[in-house]
Design an enzyme around this catalytic site. Structure first.
Site: not given
Length: 554
Positions: A84, A44, A168
């Protein structure tokens, strides 16, 4: 076995020098048969810039991928909404957010009956008594199948597992048909949206999380390549960043989450899942997706150019190396793809000290609240909440109770204000975006409108899309939360590395632009899985250096 893995990976996350590795064995040719396990990793906020900045210092897992694999340093999350949830939705679906339906981390449904009009991308908002901050996690909003879902449909024996630091990330990469989906929920450890009984493996990992968190962390040593980063940057109200080592007190989960410790624990869970489920040890190909979230939390909390981010990349490299070494020792035939859900931009205060005096924070006048007040005063609609949005950039939604005349006036005044503002690059209406053709061709050449079209869903997108100029950080006050962020349509947020590796493959590097939506068809070709071209947006990337084509006839 799991205890040995946990000990090894946790040791890799401690402040100890790297252990010298024996010379690598002579390379062997890559097998012609499909791999038994696909390992799909998303780091990420691991921008292409961050990847390249420290590339010369890699000694572990990232070194293996960059020196032995197929390297696409100029990959793109090609859409405009570089957040994201949208980013993770592209990686294993082969589709842009316009097809996945995941247009942002949060969008607004002003017709919903619940008080909270915001909809979180990984929630089921139909569950009674919930809101976007207190929700039931769910993949219900993902409109297309993931690679794992397609694999399982073709062969029900396929096992699909997804683990991550964020819900998520785990949900968007695993999809609704995954066998196991786990993410770090808090100080108690990892949870799943399925509501299934916690298996022994996850119970052990959760115990390890609790035990680790109960101990203070004195911090990490500063690698030599990070020494030049070691200076404090003031962001106001007595707050500074840039010199951290991730020291934390016992029980401080927030500090644990925004540190290399989080990624190490996620890799412990991934390694344990591979062992406990015997992934990659049967005739079919299995898949595990791994969302490593610490780089993002660190980038938001401290920025991308201080000691904090530098240490994180070093630890990430080491932890991935330990993880890959473990799979090698177990004799698993696996193929890795590593990429990111988006990039990131450092805090403007440090940029202004480092040759970028034009960097700014966004004007508070561009927040939905300020826009509502300004538009209300101009249209005679003061006192009503006219404009909804998740911040001073991205999708803006108009009050659905306005009549046609009022709505036209609100739209006209909003566009007038936005298009005259010196920090605004573009403000597109919903109609303008909907009328644009779906983008194609090299992602580096797309216009802003094409990027916006790749993020557009007619049911979920806003009435106006606000795009800020380059180097405008959409955080008004860094002393009240995050100091830096992402989400823009500019290359520092769109560009990510895309790396493929399998033992014995011939290394090559392709510097031209490719997309994260190309990952699914590329991996599908590796395992002989047919994916109709009309169902996805990506194309297969040939991973065979020189003669031959890994995409041919597949």
């Amino acid at each position: 076995m799991f205890r040995k893995v946990a000990a090894a990976l946790l040791l890799a996350s401690c402040a100890l020098p790297a252990v010298a590795q024996p010379p690598a064995a002579a390379p062997q040719a890559a097998p012609a048969t499909p791999p038994h396990l696909i390992v799909a990793i998303s780091v990420d906020q691991f921008s292409a810039d961050l990847f390249s900045e420290y590339r010369q210092y890699y000694t572990g897992g990232l070194k293996r991928l960059t020196e032995e694999g197929a390297v696409f340093p100029r990959g793109y999350q090609s859409h405009a909404a570089t957040e994201t949830c949208p980013g993770h939705s592209t990686i294993l679906t082969g589709s842009h957010p316009s097809r996945t339906g995941i247009i942002a981390n949060t969008w607004f449904d002003l017709k919903t009956g619940r008080t909270d009009k915001a909809v979180y991308c990984a929630e089921d908002e139909t569950q009674p008594g919930t809101d976007s901050g207190n929700y039931v996690a769910s993949p219900v909003h993902l409109k297309v199948p993931t690679l794992g879902g397609r694999m399982k449909a073709a062969n029900p024996a396929t096992r699909v597992v997804s683990v991550a630091g964020k819900d998520r990330a785990a949900i968007m990469m695993g999809g609704p048909t995954a066998d196991q989906v786990w993410w770090l929920n808090g100080p108690e450890g990892y949870v799943s949206y399925r509501g299934i009984a916690v298996p022994p493996l996850v119970a052990k990992v959760n115990q390890a999380v609790v035990a680790r968190l109960a101990q203070p962390n004195p911090g990490f040593e500063l690698p030599p390549q990070c020494a030049a980063k070691d200076f404090a940057v003031s962001i106001g109200a007595g707050k500074t960043v840039g010199t951290g080592r991730f020291a934390r007190a016992a029980g401080d989960f927030k500090a644990f989450r925004a540190s290399p410790e989080q990624d190490a624990m996620t890799l412990v869970l991934a390694a344990g899942a591979i062992d406990s489920m015997q992934l990659g040890r049967q005739a079919q190909t299995d898949i595990i997706s791994i969302g490593l979230s610490a780089t993002d939390y660190i980038g938001h909390t401290y920025g991308t150019e201080g000691t904090e981010s530098c240490i994180q990349v070093d630890r990430l490299d080491r932890e991935l190396g330990a993880f890959f070494d473990k799979l090698d020792r177990d004799g698993i035939d696996y193929e890795v793809v590593l990429t990111a859900d988006h990039g990131g931009h450092d805090l403007p205060e440090r940029h202004r000290e480092n040759a970028m005096p034009m960097d700014q924070r966004v004007d508070e006048a561009l927040t939905p609240k300020a826009l509502t007040e300004a538009v209300g005063a101009k249209t005679g609609l003061a006192g009503r909440k006219l404009i909804w949005g998740d911040g001073p950039a991205g999708d803006l939604y108009f009050d659905v109770t306005l009549n046609a005349k009022q709505r036209a006036a609100v739209e006209a005044e909003t566009l007038k204000i936005l298009r005259a503002h010196p920090q605004v690059q573009a403000a597109f209406t919903k109609a303008e975006i909907a009328a644009a053709p779906s983008p194609s061709g090299p992602p580096e050449s797309w216009s802003l409108l094409q990027e916006a079209r790749a993020s557009f869903d007619p049911q979920r997108s806003g009435d106006v899309l606000l795009l800020l100029k380059p180097r405008i950080t959409p955080i008004v006050d860094p002393t009240k939360g995050y100091v830096a962020t992402h989400g823009s349509p500019w290359d520092y947020d769109r560009r990510v590395p895309i790396l493929f590796w399998r033992k014995g493959m011939r290394h090559f590097e392709q510097p031209l632009g490719v997309e994260t939506v190309d990952i699914l068809p590329t991996l599908a070709a590796q395992i002989g899985l047919s994916v109709p071209a009309g169902e996805i947006d990506g194309r297969c990337l040939d991973l065979t250096a020189g003669d031959g084509d890994s995409c041919a006839g597949k």
